[in-house]
Design a protein around this motif. Sequence first.
Motif: not given
Length: 288
Positions: A38-43, A169-174
């Motif tokens: 959800r957080e990463v989907l934000r505009d 269900r997966t996201t990434l951080l730099e």
Amino acid sequence: MGATGTEHYRCPECGRDVTNNDINCPSCKTTLAPVNVREVLRDTEQNALQRRYDEALQTAKNNGTYDNAMTFEGHLKKSFAVINMKLEGLHSFITTKDDKYLPYARRVKAGEMESLEPEKDIFRKKVDKMLFGVDGSDICYAAISIDGTGVKKYGTYTICLSDKEISTRTTLLEEDSFDFVKRHKLTEHSKIPPGYRSLWADRHKLAVAKLARKLRKSFTDSEYANILVVNAESKDSYDCVEVHIYDGFSNDAVEKVYGPPPANVDEDILWSAVKGKLEIKGKQWSER
């Protein structure tokens, strides 16, 4: 939890505004995406990442390495999530029928592993809460790799995960989340700077934004891999693009395992059992 913007996340079914504390939509009861997604989907996140990605490609053009950036991007679109572990842990995970790889906090609570030393344990929990709110204790950490190289600090055996098992269900951080929080001086109530996270499908954009400046015209395939996951001589020093997987996974999610040749009879017994189980399941393994 730190927020990346003021815009709301809406239920994909009925459109109602929901909060990061909602697991199901209060109106239609639809199960919502985990907080990391959800957080990463934000505009604000999407737009900031696109700006960084575009700027990185322009820098590559200016440096004469645009073709290299496109080659790197091609590798990244086929990259996979990897987790390193010790042989004993790998053996238990692969050969136990109902074993599930759980997030750190849940593994400690279940008595499956010892907690980190007190200072690191406290910081781990703080970072989890800052980045993921109510889902903080439900996140597994991995790295992305294009050649099966993982973070060797955690062990010399590398499991490679199937996209279809984790992608939604997966996201990434730099970078490593500890380093990210320290670098940006974040606290529990800080806004997380946008543009440093991505959805699984956009992992190529995040890695190019981070690493395009390191590209050289003479790069070989191994050099692309070596800037993506960096294992320094110091055991505790490494760099990677960190992967955040909500809720763990079973050993069926493993597509391939890399490991070194066994150094003694005991290791040979464990490694042979792992290879045998992988072959039964139609999975791959490789020694190197």
